[in-house]
Design a protein around this motif. Structure first.
Motif, short mmCIF file in Angstrom:
data_model
loop_
_atom_site.label_atom_id
_atom_site.label_comp_id
_atom_site.label_asym_id
_atom_site.label_seq_id
_atom_site.Cartn_x
_atom_site.Cartn_y
_atom_site.Cartn_z
N ALA A 297 0.83 -1.21 0.00
CA ALA A 297 0.00 0.00 0.00
C ALA A 297 0.86 1.25 0.00
CB ALA A 297 -0.93 0.00 1.21
N TYR A 298 1.88 1.27 0.85
CA TYR A 298 2.77 2.43 0.91
C TYR A 298 3.45 2.63 -0.44
CZ TYR A 298 6.90 5.20 1.66
OH TYR A 298 7.87 6.15 1.52
N GLN A 299 4.01 1.57 -1.00
CA GLN A 299 4.77 1.69 -2.24
C GLN A 299 3.89 2.14 -3.40
OE1 GLN A 299 8.22 1.11 -1.68
NE2 GLN A 299 8.16 2.47 -3.44
N ALA A 300 2.68 1.59 -3.48
CA ALA A 300 1.77 1.98 -4.57
C ALA A 300 1.41 3.46 -4.46
CB ALA A 300 0.52 1.12 -4.54
N SER A 301 1.15 3.92 -3.26
CA SER A 301 0.80 5.32 -3.05
C SER A 301 2.00 6.23 -3.34
CB SER A 301 0.32 5.52 -1.61
OG SER A 301 0.05 6.87 -1.37
N PHE A 302 3.16 5.85 -2.83
CA PHE A 302 4.36 6.67 -3.03
C PHE A 302 4.75 6.72 -4.50
CE2 PHE A 302 8.92 7.52 -3.11
CZ PHE A 302 8.99 8.67 -2.31
N ASP A 303 4.79 5.57 -5.15
CA ASP A 303 5.18 5.52 -6.57
C ASP A 303 4.19 6.29 -7.44
OD1 ASP A 303 7.35 3.99 -5.81
OD2 ASP A 303 6.52 2.10 -6.56
N GLY A 304 2.90 6.15 -7.15
CA GLY A 304 1.89 6.90 -7.90
C GLY A 304 2.05 8.40 -7.70
N SER A 305 2.38 8.81 -6.49
CA SER A 305 2.60 10.23 -6.20
C SER A 305 3.81 10.75 -6.95
CB SER A 305 2.77 10.44 -4.70
OG SER A 305 1.60 10.08 -4.00
N VAL A 306 4.87 9.97 -6.98
CA VAL A 306 6.09 10.37 -7.71
C VAL A 306 5.78 10.51 -9.20
CG1 VAL A 306 8.40 9.61 -8.42
CG2 VAL A 306 7.71 9.48 -6.01
N ARG A 307 5.06 9.56 -9.78
CA ARG A 307 4.70 9.66 -11.20
C ARG A 307 3.86 10.91 -11.46
NH1 ARG A 307 4.08 4.14 -10.50
NH2 ARG A 307 1.82 4.34 -10.22
N TYR A 308 2.98 11.23 -10.55
CA TYR A 308 2.14 12.42 -10.69
C TYR A 308 2.99 13.69 -10.68
CZ TYR A 308 -1.84 15.53 -9.96
OH TYR A 308 -2.77 16.54 -10.08
N VAL A 309 3.93 13.77 -9.77
CA VAL A 309 4.81 14.94 -9.70
C VAL A 309 5.71 15.01 -10.92
CG1 VAL A 309 6.64 16.08 -8.37
CG2 VAL A 309 4.68 15.05 -7.18
N LEU A 310 6.16 13.88 -11.43
CA LEU A 310 6.98 13.89 -12.64
C LEU A 310 6.22 14.52 -13.81
CD1 LEU A 310 8.77 10.43 -12.42
CD2 LEU A 310 9.85 12.70 -12.40
N LYS A 311 4.91 14.30 -13.89
CA LYS A 311 4.11 14.96 -14.92
C LYS A 311 4.15 16.47 -14.75
CE LYS A 311 0.63 11.42 -15.81
NZ LYS A 311 -0.83 11.15 -15.74
N ALA A 312 4.12 16.91 -13.50
CA ALA A 312 4.16 18.35 -13.24
C ALA A 312 5.51 18.94 -13.63
CB ALA A 312 3.88 18.64 -11.76
#
Length: 190
Positions: free
Chosen positions: A113-128
């Motif tokens: 759960a932690y890794q999925a949330s963290f990795d998804g957040s990182v991908r989202y910021v990379l788009k920014a």
């Protein structure tokens, strides 16, 4: 059928917690036979994992596409505010609490759960961040941004701090994180 199972399981986990939710209750509430449920999820742990991963994916699906924001609004600021809003959604906070309470018994669930949330957040910021930073530097910046913006607030919410109070400070927290990263030499242009 999968959707009905996951909806029923999510509802039960949120209302009753992990311990009191049974596969029999999920089967009954979803209106599916036990063989249909067990054929898809061999254990309550695997069903809970699917519920958490689905919830995380849904959170990201509902966020603004930061790659399409015009130059009038800084994308990193929007990304931070969107991450905070997503992490502080009542459903996310409730699932974080359940996951944390089961971490001793099922540490792999908490890690997933932690890794999925963290990795998804990182991908989202990379788009920014867009294409203005090198891939390595962008990833480093995105990871640190998530560590500064999303993680502390989600941790606080999981331990009972009012999410509305935390949300009211999202713009300031995000702006301060961006400033901190710039001062520390990270690439934060968007």
């Amino acid at each position: 059928m999968d959707e009905r199972i996951l909806e029923a399981a999510t509802d039960l986990f949120l209302k009753q917690g992990f311990g009191r939710t049974t596969l029999d209750k999920v089967s009954s509430q979803a209106g599916v036979g036990k063989s249909g449920l067990y054929g898809r999820y061999s254990s309550k742990e695997s069903l809970f994992e699917a519920v958490v991963l689905r919830s995380i994916a849904t959170m990201f699906e509902h966020m603004v596409d930061v790659s399409t924001i015009d130059e009038g609004r800084p994308r990193m600021q929007t990304a931070g505010e969107q991450l905070i809003d997503g992490m502080l959604h009542p459903r996310c906070v409730a699932l974080m609490r359940i996951t944390a309470s089961e971490a001793v018994t099922f540490p792999h669930l908490a890690k997933i759960a932690y890794q999925a949330s963290f990795d998804g957040s990182v991908r989202y910021v990379l788009k920014a961040l867009g294409k203005e930073a090198s891939e390595e530097q962008a990833e480093k910046t995105a990871r640190r941004f998530v560590e500064l913006v999303a993680q502390p607030l989600s941790f606080q919410a999981a331990f009972g701090i009012d999410p509305q109070d935390l949300r009211s400070r999202r713009s300031t927290i995000t702006a301060e994180a961006i400033l901190f990263l710039r001062e520390a030499g990270y690439t934060t242009s968007s």
